[in-house]
Design an enzyme around this catalytic site. Structure first.
Site, mmCIF file in Angstrom:
data_model
loop_
_atom_site.group_PDB
_atom_site.id
_atom_site.type_symbol
_atom_site.label_atom_id
_atom_site.label_comp_id
_atom_site.label_asym_id
_atom_site.label_seq_id
_atom_site.Cartn_x
_atom_site.Cartn_y
_atom_site.Cartn_z
ATOM 1 N N TRP A 99 0.950 -1.177 -0.177
ATOM 2 C CA TRP A 99 0.047 0.046 0.173
ATOM 3 C C TRP A 99 1.011 1.065 -0.166
ATOM 4 O O TRP A 99 0.379 2.095 -0.870
ATOM 5 C CB TRP A 99 -1.068 -0.079 1.163
ATOM 6 C CG TRP A 99 -2.035 -1.164 1.216
ATOM 7 C CD1 TRP A 99 -1.933 -2.129 1.917
ATOM 8 C CD2 TRP A 99 -2.809 -1.427 0.262
ATOM 9 N NE1 TRP A 99 -2.892 -2.983 1.551
ATOM 10 C CE2 TRP A 99 -3.438 -2.734 0.243
ATOM 11 C CE3 TRP A 99 -3.349 -0.973 -0.947
ATOM 12 C CZ2 TRP A 99 -4.372 -3.342 -0.515
ATOM 13 C CZ3 TRP A 99 -4.200 -1.421 -1.980
ATOM 14 C CH2 TRP A 99 -4.805 -2.746 -1.544
ATOM 15 N N ASP A 166 -2.197 6.470 6.245
ATOM 16 C CA ASP A 166 -3.104 5.599 5.898
ATOM 17 C C ASP A 166 -3.239 4.671 7.018
ATOM 18 O O ASP A 166 -2.497 3.865 7.384
ATOM 19 C CB ASP A 166 -2.491 4.953 4.675
ATOM 20 C CG ASP A 166 -3.256 3.923 3.993
ATOM 21 O OD1 ASP A 166 -4.546 3.470 4.488
ATOM 22 O OD2 ASP A 166 -2.849 3.028 3.051
ATOM 23 N N LYS A 190 -12.166 -2.617 6.695
ATOM 24 C CA LYS A 190 -11.296 -3.453 7.283
ATOM 25 C C LYS A 190 -11.590 -3.236 8.812
ATOM 26 O O LYS A 190 -11.731 -4.126 9.692
ATOM 27 C CB LYS A 190 -9.799 -3.017 7.372
ATOM 28 C CG LYS A 190 -9.077 -2.482 6.021
ATOM 29 C CD LYS A 190 -8.820 -3.678 5.168
ATOM 30 C CE LYS A 190 -8.545 -3.555 3.799
ATOM 31 N NZ LYS A 190 -7.712 -2.900 3.158
#
Ligand SMILES: *Cc1c(COP(=O)(O)O)cnc(C)c1O
Length: 377
Positions: A99, A166, A190
């Site tokens: 990511w 993030d 998530k």
């Protein structure tokens, strides 16, 4: 049989959150219409966004001067919106996995990117420690939890420039010092809601510093001005988010979530460490509390398939590891019960005992049997 949901994302949500959302989809607030078929601007929906915003501010202790936004496009769109809105000349990124790499790729479209450190050479099995961030950078971007590799920055980094985080896969799992950040973002699927909404917490005065023209939809100021209603927001995921936040508050907030995360992770990591069949894949001090990655030791590699089959037959869902790591990944987000982790630990224990006959359990022995020749001493 009871199923335990260890999926990495979209992932487990508290049962009552799903049930309450389902009810509102059938009949929203008793108005005789579904949540799916009313205007986002109606007097019935505005309180949903207002309460969700208030709960986020309360639970994360968000200081004055920050806006809370509910956007579309997933965390992946933020990879582009962040540099669009914040990168004047130069930005720093800590590269801790897939990511981070994707975020870096987008930032390079907008200016100079300094990679302060990377653990790519070690397949991201640790979080780099000894690095410095140039003081002339506009921000330092970090990925607080690396969902795929199972490493986590469990406290807010000290940096000479504002942080951008993030937090897609560990938001609301620990207290966060929001004042250190110019922006925090998280795809909801998530730890917070179903897919379709992204939470953004942004410092108002950090905006408006770039000279470039920003397309309307990609400019955070558009969404601040319109209270996340410039266009039609994803009403059902936002509603689910509200239900999760209510559950979080009722359950004791982020401190309690952190305590539970430690309790779950300690149980599973302890067994992995004592079990000769398995090993964890990342440096102990960087282990994620959310995504627990482990593989079978080389001499037992052939047992990975029967282990997965056996665990699946026992109700464990989603424990197959990501292809970049292999083996297994047990994602233990906020809604995962200690009971669920204990059930998984029991299976791991049972496999160890089976290999140390004569304590093996019959069903486990049967699952392993075709693979066991050569392992019994
Ligand atoms: C899942 C994930 C993303 C991507 O989220 P999307 O909402 O699918 O774009 C980004 N960062 C992290 C840390 C993630 O876990």
């Amino acid at each position: 049989m009871k199923k335990y949901n260890f999926n990495a994302g979209p992932s487990i949500l508290p049962r009552e959150v799903i049930e309450n959302t389902a009810k509102q989809i059938l009949d929203f607030n008793g108005i005789g219409l579904s949540l799916a078929e009313i205007s986002h601007r109606s007097k019935d929906f505005q309180p949903v966004i207002d309460e969700a915003t208030a709960l986020i501010k309360e639970l994360l202790n968000v200081p004055e001067g920050y806006s809370v936004l509910f956007l579309g496009g997933g965390a992946s769109l933020e990879f582009c919106m962040i540099p669009y809105n914040f990168l004047v000349k130069k930005a720093a990124y800590l590269n801790t996995g897939t990511w981070s790499k994707k975020a870096i790729k987008e930032a390079k479209l907008f200016g100079e990117v300094v990679e302060v450190a990377s653990s790519a050479d070690a397949n991201f099995t640790f979080i780099p420690k000894d690095w410095t961030c140039p003081t002339d950078c506009d921000y330092l971007h970090i990925t607080t939890n690396n969902t795929i590799y199972g490493t986590e920055l469990r406290k807010d980094v000290d940096a000479p420039v504002p942080l951008i985080g993030d937090m897609s896969s560990d938001i609301f799992s620990r207290p966060v010092d929001v004042a250190k950040y110019d922006c925090i973002y998280a795809g909801a699927q998530k730890n917070l809601s179903m897919a379709g909404v992204t939470l953004v917490i942004v410092k108002d005065e950090a905006l408006g510093k770039v000279q470039r023209t920003i397309p309307t939809m990609l400019d955070y100021r558009t969404h601040i001005e319109k209270g996340s209603m410039f266009n039609t927001p994803p009403v059902i995921p936002i509603y689910t988010c509200l239900e999760t936040l209510r559950w979080l508050k009722k359950s004791g907030g982020v401190e309690e979530m952190n305590r539970r995360a430690h309790e779950r992770a300690d149980l599973l990591y302890a067994e992995i460490d004592r079990n000769k069949l398995f090993r964890g894949t990342v440096a102990k001090e960087d282990r994620s509390l959310m995504n627990i990655c482990f593989v079978m030791n080389d001499e037992y590699k052939e047992l990975e398939k029967p282990f997965l089959e056996y665990a699946t037959a026992q109700g464990m869902v989603g424990i197959k590891g990501h292809r970049s790591v292999g083996g297994f990944r047990a994602s233990c987000y906020n809604a995962m019960s200690v009971e669920g982790v204990k059930a998984l630990v029991n299976i791991v224990v049972c496999c160890r005992r089976t290999m140390d006959r004569p304590f093996g359990r019959q069903d486990c022995l049967i699952a392993f049997h075709p693979y066991m020749t050569g392992f019994i001493h």
